[in-house]
Design a protein around this motif. Structure first.
Motif, PDB file in Angstrom:
ATOM      1  N   THR A 110      41.872  30.402  37.121  1.00 40.06           N
ATOM      2  CA  THR A 110      40.636  31.184  37.089  1.00 40.06           C
ATOM      3  C   THR A 110      40.180  31.421  35.660  1.00 40.06           C
ATOM      4  O   THR A 110      38.984  31.357  35.350  1.00 40.06           O
ATOM      5  CB  THR A 110      40.840  32.534  37.801  1.00 40.06           C
ATOM      6  OG1 THR A 110      41.296  32.295  39.134  1.00 40.06           O
ATOM      7  CG2 THR A 110      39.549  33.329  37.833  1.00 40.06           C
ATOM      8  N   VAL A 136      36.814  29.537  35.141  1.00 36.86           N
ATOM      9  CA  VAL A 136      35.724  30.493  35.355  1.00 36.86           C
ATOM     10  C   VAL A 136      35.533  31.423  34.160  1.00 36.86           C
ATOM     11  O   VAL A 136      34.445  31.486  33.572  1.00 36.86           O
ATOM     12  CB  VAL A 136      35.975  31.333  36.628  1.00 36.86           C
ATOM     13  CG1 VAL A 136      34.845  32.342  36.821  1.00 36.86           C
ATOM     14  CG2 VAL A 136      36.091  30.421  37.842  1.00 36.86           C
ATOM     15  N   MET A 179      37.761  39.960  41.522  1.00 38.92           N
ATOM     16  CA  MET A 179      38.198  38.605  41.206  1.00 38.92           C
ATOM     17  C   MET A 179      39.316  38.153  42.143  1.00 38.92           C
ATOM     18  O   MET A 179      39.341  37.003  42.598  1.00 38.92           O
ATOM     19  CB  MET A 179      38.668  38.531  39.755  1.00 38.92           C
ATOM     20  CG  MET A 179      37.548  38.600  38.733  1.00 38.92           C
ATOM     21  SD  MET A 179      36.328  37.262  38.903  1.00 38.92           S
ATOM     22  CE  MET A 179      37.379  35.820  38.694  1.00 38.92           C
ATOM     23  N   VAL A 198      39.130  34.752  44.669  1.00 37.30           N
ATOM     24  CA  VAL A 198      40.015  33.580  44.557  1.00 37.30           C
ATOM     25  C   VAL A 198      41.194  33.672  45.523  1.00 37.30           C
ATOM     26  O   VAL A 198      42.136  32.872  45.418  1.00 37.30           O
ATOM     27  CB  VAL A 198      40.528  33.412  43.110  1.00 37.30           C
ATOM     28  CG1 VAL A 198      39.371  33.215  42.155  1.00 37.30           C
ATOM     29  CG2 VAL A 198      41.383  34.602  42.680  1.00 37.30           C
ATOM     30  N   LEU A 239      32.573  31.437  31.223  1.00 38.50           N
ATOM     31  CA  LEU A 239      31.665  32.571  31.351  1.00 38.50           C
ATOM     32  C   LEU A 239      31.585  33.352  30.049  1.00 38.50           C
ATOM     33  O   LEU A 239      30.489  33.736  29.604  1.00 38.50           O
ATOM     34  CB  LEU A 239      32.134  33.480  32.493  1.00 38.50           C
ATOM     35  CG  LEU A 239      31.288  34.721  32.771  1.00 38.50           C
ATOM     36  CD1 LEU A 239      29.867  34.325  33.150  1.00 38.50           C
ATOM     37  CD2 LEU A 239      31.918  35.558  33.875  1.00 38.50           C
TER      38      LEU A 239
END
Length: 342
Positions: A69, A73, A41, A45, A77
């Protein structure tokens, strides 16, 4: 310090490093998935974090990147995964076992004759389906029962994510300082690692995500329920070589033929062949333009081997390990061919 003392000191340090290194590995292995996920991750990013860190400072930039994030994201998710699990449980509990009379009627209509032995086929098939569905529901229950383990892993993931965002540059600089390689070789290793990570993570995820979206659209048009579950299943299977999205939409075509919906079956077959699976041939070369290419056989072995060793994240880690091994061999071959460069 004389030469003998220096040699003894170095030998002791090497033994101590071996012992402490082994202990470190033992301590990290139980949480390796969370650490690797945090690293992946942070890699994805990193461009955003670099911009924010230049404006806000390293710590505030890393915190802002991690928050963004999580909101943009990770939270969506997790929501999609929760819906997919819920639909999977509903699908498993709501599935009806084959009816003997209905099957005999269907076979009679298709083949013009009765099949008196159908009951012998349906009974073991029904038992197998029932056992499989109960196993699926039990597996979901087992996952939900391990909430404490998930929470510990989540804490370690967030910690690794934040630390690598904030101190990633210093970590890379430390690796460069302690690595006994010349600057050119070190740069080459870092560059190829970046290419491998791009291909393994970004390239595969883009292709799998596109195929999952296309599958959801196709299934929704023909009238399938639980499309979120089928989309997540397509995404996960599309990350694997050889298998791909076709393992989801081809059985769906067979089901539509079984229930007599021939126009929908033909339409889904054409859509799946030319749009869902065909998108792989168009998008993958574009998404992996930066990536270092591996032989297809080596790629298959690296992914399945990675899954066996590292779990789900092995889909991404396996190709990177194989690719770096290939890179090191090539660098050694170049050094042997040109010993003056050493």
């Amino acid at each position: 310090m004389n030469e003998g003392d220096s040699s003894s000191s170095r030998s002791f340090l090497q033994v101590l490093l071996a012992v402490l290194g082994t202990l470190t590995v033992v301590l990290v292995v139980p949480f390796l998935q969370a650490v690797l996920l945090g690293g992946l991750m942070a890699y994805l990013v990193a461009p955003v974090n670099d911009r924010l860190s230049r404006r806000l400072g390293a710590t505030a930039g890393a915190a802002a990147t991690m928050l963004a994030t999580t909101v943009v994201v990770l939270a969506p998710l997790l929501f999609v995964l929760a819906v997919a699990v819920d639909q999977a449980v509903a699908l498993a509990r709501g599935a009806e076992l084959p009816d003997v009379a209905a099957l005999e009627s269907f076979l009679s209509e298709r083949f013009g004759t009765s099949v008196p032995g159908a009951e012998m086929l349906v009974e073991p098939l029904g038992n197998a389906v029932e056992a499989g569905l109960r196993g699926l529901v039990g597996s979901v229950g087992g996952i939900l029962g391990g909430v404490s383990t998930v929470l510990v892993g989540a804490v370690i993931f967030l910690f690794a994510f934040f630390v690598l965002l904030r101190d990633g540059d210093r970590f890379v600089a430390w690796i460069r300082a302690v690595t006994p390689l010349d600057a050119a070789t070190t740069d080459e290793l870092f560059a190829r690692t970046d290419d491998l990570l791009w291909a393994a993570v970004v390239g595969n995820v883009v292709v799998a995500g596109l195929q999952a979206i296309l599958t959801v659209v196709g299934f929704a048009v023909v009238g399938f329920d639980n499309v979120v579950f089928w989309g997540v299943a397509t995404f996960l299977l599309s990350l694997l070589p050889v298998i791909g999205a076709s393992i989801v939409w081809i059985p769906a075509v067979g089901y539509l033929l079984f229930v007599g919906n021939v126009p929908a079956a033909v339409g889904l077959f054409l859509y799946g062949s030319f749009v869902i699976s065909g998108s792989d041939n168009v998008v993958r070369p574009m998404a992996m333009r930066r990536g270092a290419r591996l032989n297809s056989g080596v790629l298959v072995l690296s992914i399945f081997g990675g899954v066996a060793v590292f779990g789900f994240l092995g889909i991404f880690v396996g190709p990177v390990v194989f690719g770096l091994t290939k890179t090191v061999i090539e660098l050694l071959a170049e050094e042997r061919a040109d010993p003056r460069g050493s």
